[in-house]
Design a protein around this motif. Structure first.
Motif, PDB file in Angstrom:
ATOM      1  N   CYS A  72       0.843  -1.206   0.000  1.00 22.80           N
ATOM      2  CA  CYS A  72       0.000   0.000   0.000  1.00 22.80           C
ATOM      3  C   CYS A  72       0.872   1.248   0.000  1.00 22.80           C
ATOM      4  O   CYS A  72       0.594   2.209  -0.722  1.00 22.80           O
ATOM      5  N   CYS A 112      -4.262   2.309  -2.414  1.00 24.39           N
ATOM      6  CA  CYS A 112      -3.776   1.488  -1.295  1.00 24.39           C
ATOM      7  C   CYS A 112      -4.711   0.292  -1.094  1.00 24.39           C
ATOM      8  O   CYS A 112      -4.266  -0.844  -0.905  1.00 24.39           O
ATOM      9  N   CYS A 151      -3.646  -3.857  -1.626  1.00 24.00           N
ATOM     10  CA  CYS A 151      -3.524  -4.699  -0.428  1.00 24.00           C
ATOM     11  C   CYS A 151      -3.935  -6.154  -0.710  1.00 24.00           C
ATOM     12  O   CYS A 151      -5.061  -6.406  -1.123  1.00 24.00           O
TER      13      CYS A 151
END
Ligand code: SF4
Ligand code: SF4
Length: 159
Positions: free
Chosen positions: A68, A113, A117
């Motif tokens: 991220c 982000c 992930c």
């Protein structure tokens, strides 16, 4: 003669517009809300304040991989990873995030982000009350992220 005609046409158009305004006032509900006294609905795909999620057994989803952080176009995320203690692991992976911070003053709420992930640990929820007079309030710590004001675990479909 043409002057009089213009005046008549203008008055007629104004009358039509006023009629429409009055009709809308009488028949339609306002689309604005008295925020913040009245909660504001947001769209399902809306991206608000970040949250760090846990698994149902309480373990943290974040494995400290820093993907991220690498994906963030504005450098708003800071992650410091640490090895898990095998007797008392914090996450199911080898590592967890010892430090995790999001700087909301840098964030542009792009969602990169969240997309990067691998464990769906970091998500952008629907919480939007982000105003503060203190700049320090805009740095979300790991504790802040694990305990959001309005927990909801929005996971957007990929793409
Ligand atoms: S939403 Fe975008 S800008 Fe904000 S922390 Fe995530 S990747 Fe960075
Ligand atoms: S939030 Fe996700 S991408 Fe970021 S460090 Fe944790 S596991 Fe890796």
């Amino acid at each position: 003669m043409s002057g009089l005609k213009d005046v008549y046409e203008s008055a007629r158009e104004i009358g039509k517009a006023m009629g429409l305004t009055l009709k809308t006032l009488a028949t339609e509900k306002p689309i604005t809300v008295e925020y913040p006294d009245q909660p504001m609905a947001v769209y399902p795909r809306f991206r608000g304040r970040h949250e760090l999620r846990r698994y149902e057994n309480g373990m943290e989803r974040c494995i400290g991989c820093c993907l991220c952080e690498a994906a963030c176009p504005t450098g708003a995320i800071y992650v410091e990873a640490e090895e898990n203690d095998p007797d008392n692991p914090i996450s199911p992976g080898e590592r967890h995030a010892k430090v995790y911070e999001v700087n909301l003053l840098r964030c542009i709420f792009c969602g990169d982000c969240e997309r990067a992930c691998p464990t769906e640990a970091i998500v952008l929820g629907h919480y939007i009350d982000l105003a503060s007079y203190d700049r320090r309030d805009f740095i979300l710590t790991k504790e802040d992220l694990l305990n959001p004001p309005e927990p909801n675990t929005i996971i957007r479909p990929a793409g």
